[in-house]
Design a protein around this motif. Structure first.
Motif, PDB file in Angstrom:
ATOM      1  N   ILE A   1      48.991 -35.244  20.341  1.00 41.87           N
ATOM      2  CA  ILE A   1      49.394 -36.318  19.433  1.00 41.87           C
ATOM      3  C   ILE A   1      50.453 -37.195  20.088  1.00 41.87           C
ATOM      4  N   LEU A   2      51.386 -36.565  20.795  1.00 43.73           N
ATOM      5  CA  LEU A   2      52.425 -37.340  21.465  1.00 43.73           C
ATOM      6  C   LEU A   2      51.816 -38.243  22.541  1.00 43.73           C
ATOM      7  N   TRP A   3      50.829 -37.744  23.268  1.00 45.53           N
ATOM      8  CA  TRP A   3      50.135 -38.560  24.256  1.00 45.53           C
ATOM      9  C   TRP A   3      49.447 -39.747  23.583  1.00 45.53           C
ATOM     10  N   THR A   4      48.815 -39.490  22.449  1.00 45.66           N
ATOM     11  CA  THR A   4      48.083 -40.544  21.739  1.00 45.66           C
ATOM     12  C   THR A   4      49.020 -41.648  21.281  1.00 45.66           C
ATOM     13  N   ILE A   5      50.168 -41.260  20.723  1.00 45.81           N
ATOM     14  CA  ILE A   5      51.134 -42.254  20.240  1.00 45.81           C
ATOM     15  C   ILE A   5      51.658 -43.085  21.403  1.00 45.81           C
ATOM     16  N   ALA A   6      51.999 -42.405  22.500  1.00 44.91           N
ATOM     17  CA  ALA A   6      52.539 -43.115  23.658  1.00 44.91           C
ATOM     18  C   ALA A   6      51.518 -44.066  24.265  1.00 44.91           C
ATOM     19  N   ALA A   7      50.240 -43.650  24.274  1.00 43.21           N
ATOM     20  CA  ALA A   7      49.209 -44.497  24.869  1.00 43.21           C
ATOM     21  C   ALA A   7      48.979 -45.767  24.062  1.00 43.21           C
ATOM     22  N   ALA A   8      49.268 -45.719  22.759  1.00 39.31           N
ATOM     23  CA  ALA A   8      48.993 -46.868  21.888  1.00 39.31           C
ATOM     24  C   ALA A   8      50.183 -47.801  21.747  1.00 39.31           C
ATOM     25  N   ASP A   9      51.344 -47.437  22.289  1.00 38.57           N
ATOM     26  CA  ASP A   9      52.560 -48.224  22.060  1.00 38.57           C
ATOM     27  C   ASP A   9      53.316 -48.349  23.372  1.00 38.57           C
ATOM     28  N   THR A  10      53.472 -49.567  23.881  1.00 44.09           N
ATOM     29  CA  THR A  10      54.131 -49.765  25.174  1.00 44.09           C
ATOM     30  C   THR A  10      55.622 -49.456  25.125  1.00 44.09           C
ATOM     31  N   ASP A  11      56.190 -49.351  23.907  1.00 42.05           N
ATOM     32  CA  ASP A  11      57.599 -49.006  23.783  1.00 42.05           C
ATOM     33  C   ASP A  11      57.830 -47.497  23.875  1.00 42.05           C
ATOM     34  N   VAL A  12      56.755 -46.734  23.866  1.00 40.60           N
ATOM     35  CA  VAL A  12      56.869 -45.273  23.788  1.00 40.60           C
ATOM     36  C   VAL A  12      56.330 -44.646  25.063  1.00 40.60           C
ATOM     37  N   HIS A  13      57.013 -43.605  25.522  1.00 37.81           N
ATOM     38  CA  HIS A  13      56.626 -42.905  26.740  1.00 37.81           C
ATOM     39  C   HIS A  13      56.514 -41.415  26.441  1.00 37.81           C
ATOM     40  N   THR A  14      55.568 -40.779  27.077  1.00 37.72           N
ATOM     41  CA  THR A  14      55.511 -39.324  27.004  1.00 37.72           C
ATOM     42  C   THR A  14      56.521 -38.771  27.989  1.00 37.72           C
ATOM     43  N   GLY A  15      57.436 -37.956  27.485  1.00 34.40           N
ATOM     44  CA  GLY A  15      58.484 -37.417  28.342  1.00 34.40           C
ATOM     45  C   GLY A  15      58.094 -36.087  28.943  1.00 34.40           C
ATOM     46  N   ASP A  16      58.917 -35.081  28.684  1.00 33.42           N
ATOM     47  CA  ASP A  16      58.683 -33.775  29.295  1.00 33.42           C
ATOM     48  C   ASP A  16      57.391 -33.142  28.781  1.00 33.42           C
ATOM     49  N   THR A  17      56.594 -32.634  29.721  1.00 32.33           N
ATOM     50  CA  THR A  17      55.394 -31.874  29.357  1.00 32.33           C
ATOM     51  C   THR A  17      55.399 -30.494  29.990  1.00 32.33           C
ATOM     52  N   ALA A  18      56.520 -30.120  30.666  1.00 35.38           N
ATOM     53  CA  ALA A  18      56.556 -28.857  31.415  1.00 35.38           C
ATOM     54  C   ALA A  18      57.299 -27.756  30.685  1.00 35.38           C
ATOM     55  N   ALA A  19      58.178 -28.109  29.749  1.00 33.38           N
ATOM     56  CA  ALA A  19      59.056 -27.100  29.163  1.00 33.38           C
ATOM     57  C   ALA A  19      58.286 -26.023  28.409  1.00 33.38           C
ATOM     58  N   TYR A  20      57.233 -26.404  27.699  1.00 35.27           N
ATOM     59  CA  TYR A  20      56.502 -25.417  26.896  1.00 35.27           C
ATOM     60  C   TYR A  20      56.018 -24.260  27.776  1.00 35.27           C
ATOM     61  N   THR A  21      55.275 -24.584  28.837  1.00 31.83           N
ATOM     62  CA  THR A  21      54.709 -23.518  29.676  1.00 31.83           C
ATOM     63  C   THR A  21      55.789 -22.817  30.496  1.00 31.83           C
ATOM     64  N   TYR A  22      56.829 -23.553  30.869  1.00 36.23           N
ATOM     65  CA  TYR A  22      57.890 -22.923  31.667  1.00 36.23           C
ATOM     66  C   TYR A  22      58.597 -21.846  30.850  1.00 36.23           C
ATOM     67  N   PHE A  23      58.951 -22.179  29.614  1.00 35.51           N
ATOM     68  CA  PHE A  23      59.659 -21.191  28.791  1.00 35.51           C
ATOM     69  C   PHE A  23      58.737 -20.043  28.387  1.00 35.51           C
ATOM     70  N   GLU A  24      57.459 -20.327  28.259  1.00 38.19           N
ATOM     71  CA  GLU A  24      56.508 -19.253  27.979  1.00 38.19           C
ATOM     72  C   GLU A  24      56.524 -18.219  29.110  1.00 38.19           C
TER      73      GLU A  24
END
Length: 977
Positions: A170-193
């Motif tokens: 969902i975060l990717w979808t929102i960022a792709a549709a809005d030039t003001d929005v960027h997808t930030g960190d995507t590594a923390a979930y798997t790293y902390f797992e």
């Protein structure tokens, strides 16, 4: 700064980063993970991120404004009514002057079993929050994944992470549709797992180490997605220099600097290495643009970089060339350029540095090529200036070598050119005979000399004039920056290496030799002082030692030339033995100057009768040990380096042209200074004569020698690798390299090759036989033909952890004969950079040139992974975890520095008087000294030690007196430089 638009932020960030003109506010909204709940001492991921940004940019420009709230969900932030979480946050942001970016991480509480926000509702809530932020003028928003939940205790459940995973697209979808929005960190979930130890006891909130890592991932994504748009990566180090430091600096770049930057940010470290001699070859070079066409010198290279996602943020690189080439290209005005072929972008690295030396997870094979951003930052189409030079000899000594090479060979007599180091006679004519004794080598005139050509390949290198700091460049006349400094790295020995394949040559085991019984018998070779049975063979090699000067004199005493009084050479010496019994002051030097290139040699006389040491060795033949000069003899081939090489000059001035006593040219006897011998590795080398360049020259007959059939060749190699390869491929060959495990690797662990002692002193270990029991010394006391085998570093094939001081030496006490000052052939390794520039000192750049030096020194001393003990380290770090006994570190002896005076290398045959303030000698000597200064400069005109900073020191230390390190505080003679 209030309510900046995205189109204005990036250029402003660029200028702020470079000039610290304004602050940058980084804001955050979200749940308790955003505000660092349960951290002790209190911190937040945003605070960690801002701290990293300020440290990295050496500023205090970045400000954290954290409005996260405990227990909140996406629904709590989807309203901007008065008093709502979002309204309060926007008011706080406005009061602080606005935000350059707003970080938003939400979802952990949405995933509770008691709430279980569906993905569709989560998407609506986040979209509403962003729309309210944009309406308030905050148009730079970065959405970050929520970390894994390490618990199933209520109110979380086994399905909580399923919800979190459903929120990510969902975060990717929102960022792709809005030039003001960027997808930030995507590594923390798997790293902390994968790292449950980073969780607090509730399995949801983090330890301080976890919050630090989370801050790093925010740092990485913010830097990548917002701030680095249009900002080039930081190039911390572009060095050129000696092979002795190639591996050490490369491992420090990966393990210490790049790893410390990448790991907290969740970024990655990459490495790439290639060799100039391995296909496709010639991908990297240093270019001297002072000449037309530019002078190009190829070399091996390593490149290390950090990438945050696809964005390269930090770069280090090092090109391996010879010491003098490195010095001149760094001192040149303008500086030399690093050039990388565009093919480097598509050429896979070949693991020149073994991946086992890198820390996990970067201990993988080299990359398949350089990213375009790395290629552009380091070279591009036109090349980029180097930022540091690494050398195995002082810059002053590199200039001495250059001036010497550019000296003209006046045969026939010729006018002394401007760059000649000779002395003009009447009418300006060079009156001495340099092709026999001269200091000038005939590759000039300058400023660009003729090429020295390899015997073994198409390689060649030319001497090129340069100037020291504070002096004008002799080509462009620009001033060499007087702020350049020299940083001491460590000490490395010269190793004399041999090919022992021929069991009747340099691989010959020593035989039994009878006792002379106090007589001067014929026709047998005999010894005295060995008991009634004479010398009983220990079954090791006949050739295992080189006599440098014998008898070895006490400090400050010139060597004796007294004839032996007993044994085979006792007086009166029969006429047939005079050539064998002639006492040579410096057998090693005479040998490398092209005299006695054979097994019957003054330098090979150990461990026979002490009365015979220093005279020519007779090799007994089993069943017939008569002293016939043609029996038991074999040719020895010498492979020497080019005259501007660091290894050449260290060997030349510490061994071949060694001053007449242990104190270098500082020593005075009755007010007179010692002198260097006339002999040189270039004796009788005339480069205009066939077989002299490339060098493939039969040695001359030695003193009183009548049969030259056993004489070997002198040949030339132009790199440590080429030197080792030539020794490997040439039976009964003898040469030298600066020791490090990489240089020696192709000969190591093989009894067909080995190294020799000098004056009975082992350069690497406490003894030649390994009586000490060093774990990395191949020699076995019970296997004599293993003595002198070159050691390996097991990282080249097995366990990297043993490739340390402790893995090689018992107790980790490396290079004992350097530590105690007894081995004579060594030099200091040094790094040159300019503190007035951005990436030299640790104060200017904590990841720059000096930082690399400090880290490799500490890695070796503390036995860290990658700390391959290629040298004995100083301690540049004055305090902190990288320091150890600063500034001398593990070093106990250094070379005193001396001033070069004026060239005076007279021809004895012409009866030209030598430098008057020098001792008279019974052997050929001269003053290999050059004045680099002159009237009005700070360079002294006296033959005396000089210990000022590099700007005013115009002397050198090759061949200088070996002295104990001085007592602190440093003052006067003996300063570390």
């Amino acid at each position: 700064m209030l309510l900046r638009k995205a189109t204005l932020i990036l250029p402003l960030f660029f200028f702020c980063w470079r000039c610290s003109a304004a602050t940058i506010n980084i804001c955050a909204i979200g749940d308790s993970l955003t505000n660092g709940y349960e951290s002790n001492p209190p911190t937040t991921p945003l605070a960690q991120m801002v701290s990293a940004l300020n440290t990295y940019t050496s500023t205090t420009d970045y400000i954290a404004i954290d409005e996260g709230a405990n227990g909140t969900t996406s629904a709590n932030w989807a309203s901007d009514t008065y008093g709502s979480y979002l309204a309060n946050a926007i008011n706080a942001f406005n009061a602080a002057g606005g935000c350059d970016v707003v970080l938003y991480m939400i979802g952990t509480n949405d995933s509770k079993s008691t709430i279980a926000t569906p993905a569709s509702a989560y998407q609506l809530n986040v979209a509403l929050t962003i729309s309210y932020l944009e309406q308030a003028g905050y148009t730079n928003v970065m959405l970050d994944y929520s970390p894994y939940v390490e618990t199933t205790a209520a109110p979380w459940s086994s399905s909580s992470n399923d919800f979190l995973l459903s929120y990510q697209p969902i975060l990717w979808t929102i960022a792709a549709a809005d030039t003001d929005v960027h997808t930030g960190d995507t590594a923390a979930y798997t790293y902390f797992e994968a790292n449950p130890s980073l969780y607090d006891s509730d399995g949801v909130h983090l330890t301080n180490a976890g919050y630090t890592y989370l801050g790093g991932t925010l740092w990485a994504t913010a830097y990548e997605n917002l701030f680095l748009n249009g900002v080039p990566p930081a190039v911390h180090f572009v060095g050129v220099g000696s092979t002795e430091m190639f591996e050490g600096l490369g491992t420090a770049a990966v393990n210490d600097l790049a790893n410390a930057i990448a790991t907290p940010r969740g970024c990655s470290v990459h490495h790439w290495t290639v060799m100039s001699t391995t296909a496709p070859g010639k991908l990297a070079s240093v270019e001297d643009t002072r000449f037309a066409p530019p002078q190009i010198q190829y070399g091996d290279i390593w490149v290390v970089w950090v990438a945050c996602g696809p964005t390269v943020t930090d770069i280090w690189a090092y090109l391996s060339v010879d010491a003098t080439v490195a010095v001149r290209d760094y001192m040149a005005v303008p500086k030399g350029n690093l050039l990388l072929s565009v093919a480097a972008e598509t050429t896979s690295g070949i693991d020149v540095i073994p991946p086992t030396l890198y820390v996990s997870p970067w201990n993988v094979v080299d990359e398949s090529g350089l990213p375009d951003a790395v290629w552009t930052a380091l070279s591009g189409a036109g090349g980029q200036p180097i930022t540091a030079g690494v050398t195995s000899i002082r810059p002053e000594d590199a200039l001495l070598a250059t001036n010497r090479a550019l000296g003209i060979d006046p045969n026939p007599p010729n006018l002394c050119p401007p760059f000649d180091t000779g002395v003009a006679g009447a009418g300006g004519i060079c009156t001495f005979e340099p092709f026999i004794y001269s200091f000038a080598l005939g590759y000039g005139p300058g400023p660009l000399g003729l090429a020295t050509v390899s015997t073994f390949s198409a390689a060649q290198v030319s001497a090129a004039a340069f100037a020291l700091p504070g002096f004008p460049d002799p080509v462009t006349h620009g001033l060499v920056p007087p702020t350049i400094q020299v940083f001491a790295i460590g000490e490395a020995p010269i190793l004399f290496i041999v090919n022992r394949i021929n069991s009747n040559g340099l691989g010959l085991p020593i035989a039994d030799i009878p006792n002379c019984l106090g007589m001067n018998p014929e026709p047998v070779v005999c010894v005295t002082g060995q008991g009634a049975g004479g010398y009983v063979s220990d079954n090791s090699y006949f050739v295992r030692n080189l006599w440098d000067q014998h008898p070895y004199p006490p400090t400050g005493v010139f060597p004796s030339l007294t004839q032996p009084v007993a044994g085979y050479c006792q007086s009166p010496v029969p006429p047939g033995r005079q050539g064998f019994c002639h006492v040579n002051r410096r057998p090693l030097g005479e040998m490398f100057s092209g005299s006695l290139c054979e097994g019957q040699n003054n330098a090979f006389s150990w461990p026979l009768d002490p009365a015979l040491q220093g005279v020519r060795t007779l090799i007994p033949v089993t069943g017939n040990n008569a002293p016939d000069p043609n029996l038991g003899n074999f040719a020895v081939n010498f492979v020497i380096r080019e005259p501007i090489s660091g290894a050449y000059n260290t060997t030349e001035f510490t061994e071949v042209r060694r001053y007449g006593n242990t104190m270098g040219n500082f020593n005075q006897v009755a007010g007179l200074f010692g002198k260097a011998p006339y002999i040189s590795q270039e004796t009788n080398v005339q480069i205009t004569v066939p077989n002299n360049n490339p060098l493939h020259k039969p040695c001359e007959l030695g003193f009183a020698e009548v049969n030259g059939m056993s004489e070997g060749l002198r040949e030339r190699a132009l790199s440590n690798i080429e030197e080792a390869t030539a020794i490997q491929n040439t039976p009964d060959s003898l040469g030298y390299i600066f020791f490090n495990f990489g240089n020696a690797s192709q000969l190591a662990g093989n009894r067909n090759y080995g190294y020799l002692m000098v004056d009975g002193i082992d350069p690497l270990f406490a003894d030649y036989e390994n009586k000490t029991g060093n774990p990395g010394q191949p020699a076995n006391p019970l296997v004599p033909l293993s003595w002198g085998e070159l050691p390996t570093c097991s990282a080249f094939g097995a366990v990297a952890a043993s490739c340390t001081n402790l893995g090689i030496w018992a107790g980790g006490a490396s290079y004992p004969s350097l530590r105690n000052g007894t081995y004579p052939a060594w030099s200091e390794l040094r790094m040159m950079c300019d503190p007035a520039t951005q990436h030299c000192t640790t104060d200017a750049d904590p990841n720059g040139a000096e930082a690399l030096v400090q880290n490799i020194q500490a890695d070796i001393h503390f036995n860290h992974l990658g700390g391959v003990p290629d040298f004995l380290p100083f301690s540049d770090a004055a305090n902190g975890p990288l320091s150890f006994n600063p500034p001398y570190g593990d070093v106990s002896f250094i070379r005193d520095h001396y001033a070069f005076v004026a060239a005076n290398d007279p021809d004895q045959a012409s009866n030209i008087s030598p430098y008057t303030n020098a001792t008279v000698s019974t052997t050929r000597q001269s003053n290999a000294v050059v004045n680099f200064g002159g009237p009005g400069t700070s360079c002294p005109l006296l033959n005396a030690p000089i210990d000022a900073p590099p700007l005013s020191e115009c002397g050198g230390d090759v061949g200088g007196w070996i002295i104990p390190v001085p007592t602190l505080p440093l003052s006067g003679r003996g300063q570390l430089q």
